[in-house]
Scaffold this motif. Structure first.
Motif, mmCIF file in Angstrom:
data_model
loop_
_atom_site.group_PDB
_atom_site.id
_atom_site.type_symbol
_atom_site.label_atom_id
_atom_site.label_comp_id
_atom_site.label_asym_id
_atom_site.label_seq_id
_atom_site.Cartn_x
_atom_site.Cartn_y
_atom_site.Cartn_z
ATOM 1 N N LYS A 88 -4.845 4.252 -6.186
ATOM 2 C CA LYS A 88 -3.686 5.108 -6.461
ATOM 3 C C LYS A 88 -2.377 4.585 -5.887
ATOM 4 C CE LYS A 88 -6.293 8.211 -8.408
ATOM 5 N NZ LYS A 88 -6.549 8.044 -9.801
ATOM 6 N N ASP A 89 -2.426 3.581 -5.024
ATOM 7 C CA ASP A 89 -1.215 3.074 -4.389
ATOM 8 C C ASP A 89 -1.141 1.558 -4.474
ATOM 9 O OD1 ASP A 89 0.318 5.330 -3.230
ATOM 10 O OD2 ASP A 89 -1.590 5.734 -2.225
ATOM 11 N N ASP A 90 -0.429 1.062 -5.456
ATOM 12 C CA ASP A 90 -0.187 -0.362 -5.650
ATOM 13 C C ASP A 90 1.302 -0.547 -5.909
ATOM 14 O OD1 ASP A 90 -2.822 -1.341 -5.362
ATOM 15 O OD2 ASP A 90 -3.301 -0.680 -7.378
ATOM 16 N N TRP A 91 2.069 -0.700 -4.840
ATOM 17 C CA TRP A 91 3.521 -0.682 -4.922
ATOM 18 C C TRP A 91 4.116 -2.073 -5.029
ATOM 19 C CZ3 TRP A 91 6.292 3.757 -5.390
ATOM 20 C CH2 TRP A 91 5.576 4.950 -5.217
ATOM 21 N N VAL A 92 5.139 -2.189 -5.856
ATOM 22 C CA VAL A 92 5.910 -3.415 -6.029
ATOM 23 C C VAL A 92 7.385 -3.081 -5.842
ATOM 24 C CG1 VAL A 92 4.237 -4.499 -7.584
ATOM 25 C CG2 VAL A 92 6.038 -3.057 -8.527
ATOM 26 N N TRP A 93 8.204 -4.113 -5.574
ATOM 27 C CA TRP A 93 9.635 -3.873 -5.420
ATOM 28 C C TRP A 93 10.425 -4.765 -6.366
ATOM 29 C CZ3 TRP A 93 12.836 -7.862 -3.989
ATOM 30 C CH2 TRP A 93 12.273 -8.942 -3.310
ATOM 31 N N ALA A 94 11.649 -4.363 -6.595
ATOM 32 C CA ALA A 94 12.583 -5.142 -7.412
ATOM 33 C C ALA A 94 13.975 -4.971 -6.827
ATOM 34 C CB ALA A 94 12.563 -4.657 -8.860
ATOM 35 N N CYS A 95 14.797 -5.962 -7.050
ATOM 36 C CA CYS A 95 16.185 -5.921 -6.608
ATOM 37 C C CYS A 95 17.054 -6.024 -7.850
ATOM 38 C CB CYS A 95 16.447 -7.089 -5.670
ATOM 39 S SG CYS A 95 18.160 -7.213 -5.179
ATOM 40 N N SER A 96 18.004 -5.123 -7.975
ATOM 41 C CA SER A 96 18.855 -5.120 -9.160
ATOM 42 C C SER A 96 20.254 -4.659 -8.789
ATOM 43 C CB SER A 96 18.277 -4.183 -10.220
ATOM 44 O OG SER A 96 19.110 -4.152 -11.355
ATOM 45 N N THR A 142 -3.492 -2.922 -14.940
ATOM 46 C CA THR A 142 -4.885 -3.379 -14.973
ATOM 47 C C THR A 142 -5.613 -2.998 -13.686
ATOM 48 O OG1 THR A 142 -4.238 -5.510 -14.054
ATOM 49 C CG2 THR A 142 -4.339 -5.324 -16.466
ATOM 50 N N VAL A 143 -4.982 -2.185 -12.871
ATOM 51 C CA VAL A 143 -5.555 -1.757 -11.606
ATOM 52 C C VAL A 143 -6.665 -0.740 -11.878
ATOM 53 C CG1 VAL A 143 -5.025 -0.652 -9.404
ATOM 54 C CG2 VAL A 143 -3.346 -2.146 -10.489
ATOM 55 N N GLY A 144 -7.707 -0.767 -11.073
ATOM 56 C CA GLY A 144 -8.813 0.173 -11.236
ATOM 57 C C GLY A 144 -8.365 1.616 -11.127
ATOM 58 N N ALA A 145 -9.061 2.508 -11.793
ATOM 59 C CA ALA A 145 -8.686 3.922 -11.852
ATOM 60 C C ALA A 145 -8.750 4.608 -10.490
ATOM 61 C CB ALA A 145 -9.585 4.647 -12.838
ATOM 62 N N THR A 146 -9.515 4.084 -9.546
ATOM 63 C CA THR A 146 -9.620 4.718 -8.242
ATOM 64 C C THR A 146 -8.495 4.290 -7.298
ATOM 65 O OG1 THR A 146 -11.075 2.971 -7.444
ATOM 66 C CG2 THR A 146 -12.117 4.926 -8.417
ATOM 67 N N SER A 149 0.800 -1.222 0.000
ATOM 68 C CA SER A 149 0.000 0.000 0.000
ATOM 69 C C SER A 149 0.833 1.272 0.000
ATOM 70 C CB SER A 149 -0.964 0.010 1.190
ATOM 71 O OG SER A 149 -0.230 -0.069 2.392
ATOM 72 N N SER A 150 2.168 1.154 0.125
ATOM 73 C CA SER A 150 3.012 2.347 0.094
ATOM 74 C C SER A 150 4.404 1.991 -0.417
ATOM 75 C CB SER A 150 3.137 2.957 1.492
ATOM 76 O OG SER A 150 3.908 2.119 2.333
ATOM 77 N N ALA A 166 2.554 0.560 -9.334
ATOM 78 C CA ALA A 166 1.925 -0.067 -10.496
ATOM 79 C C ALA A 166 0.661 0.673 -10.927
ATOM 80 C CB ALA A 166 1.606 -1.529 -10.202
ATOM 81 N N ALA A 167 0.012 1.359 -9.992
ATOM 82 C CA ALA A 167 -1.208 2.103 -10.333
ATOM 83 C C ALA A 167 -0.902 3.260 -11.277
ATOM 84 C CB ALA A 167 -1.885 2.624 -9.065
#
Length: 106
Positions: free
Chosen positions: A62-70, A56-60, A14-15, A49-50
């Motif tokens: 606003k907070d769909d966070w993902v992480w990556a390691c590089s 594909t997340v709904g327009a309402t 969520s953040s 991601a939002a």
């Protein structure tokens, strides 16, 4: 001692802070378990991601966070931002935002 991973809201965090914490806590067991390679080379990044046009997340939502390691900033994509930066000029800060004694930094 490891901290608990932040809870996901479905498939996302969520953040940005929660996504970054999940990356950090995922990397720590590798160091503590005797295999330092992934922990040594992991740099944590997070993206919302939002905010992506192909999401594909709904327009309402606003907070769909993902992480990556590089190990290479050019491979994670422009939407990913580094999680732990040393913007405050802290002396002896590791790449996970923690203060460490100078002899333990690698």
């Amino acid at each position: 001692l490891l901290a608990a991973l932040p809870q996901k809201d479905g498939s996302f965090y969520s953040s940005k802070g929660d996504a970054c914490s999940a990356c950090k806590e995922t990397a720590l067991p590798f160091k503590q378990g005797g295999s330092d390679a992934w922990h040594q080379y992991c740099v944590c990044y997070a993206a919302n991601a939002a905010a992506l046009a192909t999401s594909t997340v709904g327009a309402t939502d606003k907070d769909d966070w993902v992480w990556a390691c590089s190990v290479n900033t050019g491979t994670v994509g422009a939407n990913y931002k580094e999680c732990f930066t040393n913007d405050e000029g802290k002396l002896y800060q590791n790449k996970f935002g923690d203060s460490e004694a100078p002899e333990s930094l690698k």
